[in-house]
Design an enzyme around this catalytic site. Structure first.
Site, PDB file in Angstrom:
ATOM      1  N   CYS A   1       0.747  -1.359   0.034  1.00  0.00           N
ATOM      2  CA  CYS A   1      -0.100   0.033  -0.025  1.00  0.00           C
ATOM      3  C   CYS A   1       0.965   1.351  -0.063  1.00  0.00           C
ATOM      4  O   CYS A   1       0.388   2.518  -0.464  1.00  0.00           O
ATOM      5  CB  CYS A   1      -1.002  -0.039   1.222  1.00  0.00           C
TER       6      CYS A   1
ATOM      7  N   HIS B   1      -3.251   6.987   2.335  1.00  0.00           N
ATOM      8  CA  HIS B   1      -3.535   5.837   1.546  1.00  0.00           C
ATOM      9  C   HIS B   1      -4.989   5.433   2.206  1.00  0.00           C
ATOM     10  O   HIS B   1      -5.233   5.603   3.441  1.00  0.00           O
ATOM     11  CB  HIS B   1      -2.634   4.793   2.097  1.00  0.00           C
TER      12      HIS B   1
ATOM     13  N   ASN C   1     -10.321  -0.257   0.017  1.00  0.00           N
ATOM     14  CA  ASN C   1      -8.497  -0.058  -0.033  1.00  0.00           C
ATOM     15  C   ASN C   1      -8.179  -0.908  -1.264  1.00  0.00           C
ATOM     16  O   ASN C   1      -8.196  -1.970  -1.598  1.00  0.00           O
ATOM     17  CB  ASN C   1      -8.192  -0.795   1.338  1.00  0.00           C
TER      18      ASN C   1
END
Length: 330
Positions: A124, A257, A287
């Site tokens: 990520c 993020h 996500n």
């Protein structure tokens, strides 16, 4: 001796993104899990994550396909022809194949030849890593116009018998064109990793002798990730601000993020930033790992929220355990 191609700075010339058309709501996901005797609900998912929906790619759509669409949109926004690109860096944890790199596949699909193209795997944090590498290469004269992409098909890694993880992730891609500039764009950046925490977020499978060895699904210790994430994101943001000789109050937009709304709000609170300054797309995207920051940035640009001259703080945290931040003037 300085290369004649070197530039003092790099600056984002354009942004782009792409989401697969298939939108999967929490209700859709709850129905799928109910068919396997697993109970969840829209309220349960929203309360814990802030996610309302995510997008899943069809089975015949590869990571490179999403990346190409995002890249094309970024090139149009930057008014740059694909032939002008002399560097491609693609951040992903879900490549098309073991090798070659998905960046090379994207290069072929875009009709570009000869320039450097490679993948970055920092989960990520991947886009922050890729952007930092590209900035360094442009500053040293190794490139002039770089295509930086985050692209993921995380739906391929999900265990749909585990409601604590399968509700979190989605597919998508985001991209930027980064080019040499005489005026400051990227002001400061910082990257970190701590391999002691490998086990708290991982997909521990591997390919060997024609078979998948180990577990090919994403595994996560949510509490451990949350505890680490909020702390390191505050620390790296403050460190980057110090490097750039800026204050948190100078930040026009925080683009973290997009993992969990509580982590995002927690980071903003620690930096004393109002929530109105946080770009949020996790509610509709879920996500999307390395794609989440460029997706959110492009959403902010195209909505008119992010304007030229705004100061942006990008920060990511992910499996590895990796984290990093970039401060830039857009």
């Amino acid at each position: 001796m300085t290369s004649p191609l070197s530039a003092g700075y790099s600056r984002i010339a354009g942004t782009g993104s792409f989401l697969p058309p298939k939108r999967v709501s929490n209700a859709d996901l709850a129905a799928r899990l109910a068919g396997q005797g697993i109970e969840t609900s829209d309220d349960w998912i929203i309360a814990r994550t802030g996610i309302h929906a995510r997008h899943f790619a069809d089975a015949d759509v590869a990571c490179s396909d999403l990346a190409v669409e995002a890249a094309r949109n970024a090139l149009v926004a930057a008014k740059v022809d694909a032939s002008e690109v002399d560097l491609i860096i693609l951040a992903t944890s879900t490549p098309d194949m073991v090798f070659p790199s998905t960046a090379c596949i994207v290069q072929r699909k875009l009709g570009i030849q000869g320039c450097a193209a490679f993948d970055v795997q920092a989960v990520c944090s991947g886009f922050v890593y890729a952007l930092t590498i590209a900035d360094s290469m442009i500053r040293t004269g190794a490139a002039r116009k770089a295509l930086i992409i985050g692209s993921e098909v995380f739906s391929r890694l999900l265990d749909f018998t585990d409601r604590t993880t399968c509700v979190l992730f989605g597919d998508g891609a985001g991209a930027v064109v980064l080019e040499a500039s005489d005026t400051p764009g990227i002001l400061a950046s910082e990257l970190h990793a701590d391999g002691r925490h490998v086990d708290i977020l991982c997909t521990p499978g591997a390919v060997s002798n024609g078979q998948v060895m180990g577990v090919p699904f994403l595994k996560m210790d949510g509490q451990a990730v949350f505890k680490l994430a909020v702390g390191v994101l505050e620390d790296v943001a403050r460190s980057v601000l110090q490097k750039a000789q800026r204050e948190a109050s100078d930040i026009d937009w925080l683009i973290p993020h997009q993992a969990n709304i509580r982590i995002m709000h927690g980071t903003a609170k620690k930096l004393k930033l109002p929530l109105e300054k946080v770009i949020v797309t996790v509610d509709e995207h879920g996500n999307t790992s390395a794609a989440s920051i460029p997706l959110a940035m492009d959403a902010g640009v195209r909505s008119g929220s992010i304007k030229r001259g705004d100061t942006l703080m990008l920060e990511g945290v992910g499996g590895g355990f990796t984290w990093g931040a970039v401060l830039l003037d857009f």
